[in-house]
Scaffold this active site. Structure first.
Site, PDB file in Angstrom:
ATOM      1  CG  HIS A   8      -0.167  -0.079   2.539  1.00 14.18           C
ATOM      2  ND1 HIS A   8       0.384   1.311   3.093  1.00 14.18           N
ATOM      3  CD2 HIS A   8       0.079  -0.937   3.279  1.00 14.18           C
ATOM      4  CE1 HIS A   8       1.081   0.730   4.111  1.00 14.18           C
ATOM      5  NE2 HIS A   8       0.783  -0.512   4.467  1.00 14.18           N
ATOM      6  NE  ARG A  59      -1.949  -0.473   6.825  1.00 14.94           N
ATOM      7  CZ  ARG A  59      -2.373  -0.929   7.808  1.00 14.94           C
ATOM      8  NH1 ARG A  59      -3.849  -0.603   8.013  1.00 14.94           N
ATOM      9  NH2 ARG A  59      -1.908  -1.916   8.529  1.00 14.94           N
ATOM     10  CD  GLU A  86       2.203  -5.201   8.381  1.00 11.85           C
ATOM     11  OE1 GLU A  86       2.663  -6.500   8.084  1.00 11.85           O
ATOM     12  OE2 GLU A  86       3.040  -4.247   7.932  1.00 11.85           O
ATOM     13  CG  HIS A 176      -0.681  -4.740   4.950  1.00  7.76           C
ATOM     14  ND1 HIS A 176      -0.975  -3.711   5.569  1.00  7.76           N
ATOM     15  CD2 HIS A 176      -1.622  -5.515   4.535  1.00  7.76           C
ATOM     16  CE1 HIS A 176      -2.398  -3.533   5.265  1.00  7.76           C
ATOM     17  NE2 HIS A 176      -2.792  -4.675   4.811  1.00  7.76           N
TER      18      HIS A 176
END
Length: 220
Positions: A8, A59, A86, A176
């Site tokens: 992201h 995100r 993440e 992520h």
């Protein structure tokens, strides 16, 4: 067949230098611009996707949609999966990294960030919204080391991405820093003690090319 990995764009947490984990934070304006530029770069290279994947966190969803829009591919179906989330940083989530260095020392913080088997400080109870209600709660961690992130990303790759590659499809994966680091480790067979050498910058496409039998032909 091509698989493009994109972390992201810059998030508000990246800007403020605190651990984000599964905390759902938006992109900064810079992050949105980074995602748009990544999409333009993909368009210039003529990469056309058949499927896209993103985590449950905004995100990556915003980045994924922005990349597809900028490359004139917003129609491409996007599958959301928690396995691309993440790394869950446990009780470190929302804490400023510099403050933790002051409290626990630089060596300990580095082990939390990059140690393959070093666990974070676990939370006792997760306080998540309903997006995770459908999951077997035994799957939902209360904190993760990098080894645990690798363990949850491999089934995603094997079960969802590999069949698409073998079917001749191009895939966009928006994730992520740590979920993509875990994926790169698996794809490239990076040793555990070298995992901290894998760099995943914000909104910089990593392009893999495979043949129909999953041989890795090229990476850039």
């Amino acid at each position: 067949m091509k698989v493009v990995l994109i972390r992201h764009g810059e998030s508000e947490a990246n800007f403020a230098n605190y651990w984000t984990g599964w905390l759902d934070v938006p992109l900064t304006e810079k992050g949105r611009q980074q995602a748009w530029q990544a999409g333009l770069d993909i368009k210039e290279r003529g990469i056309q996707f058949d499927y896209a994947f993103a985590s449950f966190l905004q995100r990556t969803l915003t980045t994924c949609n922005t990349v597809l829009e900028a490359s004139d591919q917003l129609w491409v179906p996007v599958t959301k999966t928690w396995r691309l989330n993440e790394r869950h940083y446990g009780r470190l989530v929302g804490v400023n990294k510099d403050e933790m260095i002051t409290q626990f020392g630089e060596d300990q913080v580095l082990r939390w960030r990059r140690g393959y088997t070093e666990p974070p400080l676990y939370v006792e109870v997760n306080d998540f919204d309903r997006r995770y209600d459908h999951l077997d709660q035994q799957l939902v961690p209360k904190g993760e080391n990098l080894e645990m992130v690798v363990a949850r990303i491999v089934p995603f790759w094997v079960d969802e991405v590999v069949p698409l590659i073998k079917a001749g499809k191009n895939v966009l994966i928006t994730g992520h820093g740590n979920s993509l680091r875990a994926l790169v480790k698996y794809i490239e067979d990076v040793p555990e003690d070298a995992m901290d050498t894998i760099k995943i910058p914000n909104a910089q496409p990593i392009i893999y090319e495979f043949d129909g039998t999953m041989n890795l032909i090229d990476r850039e």
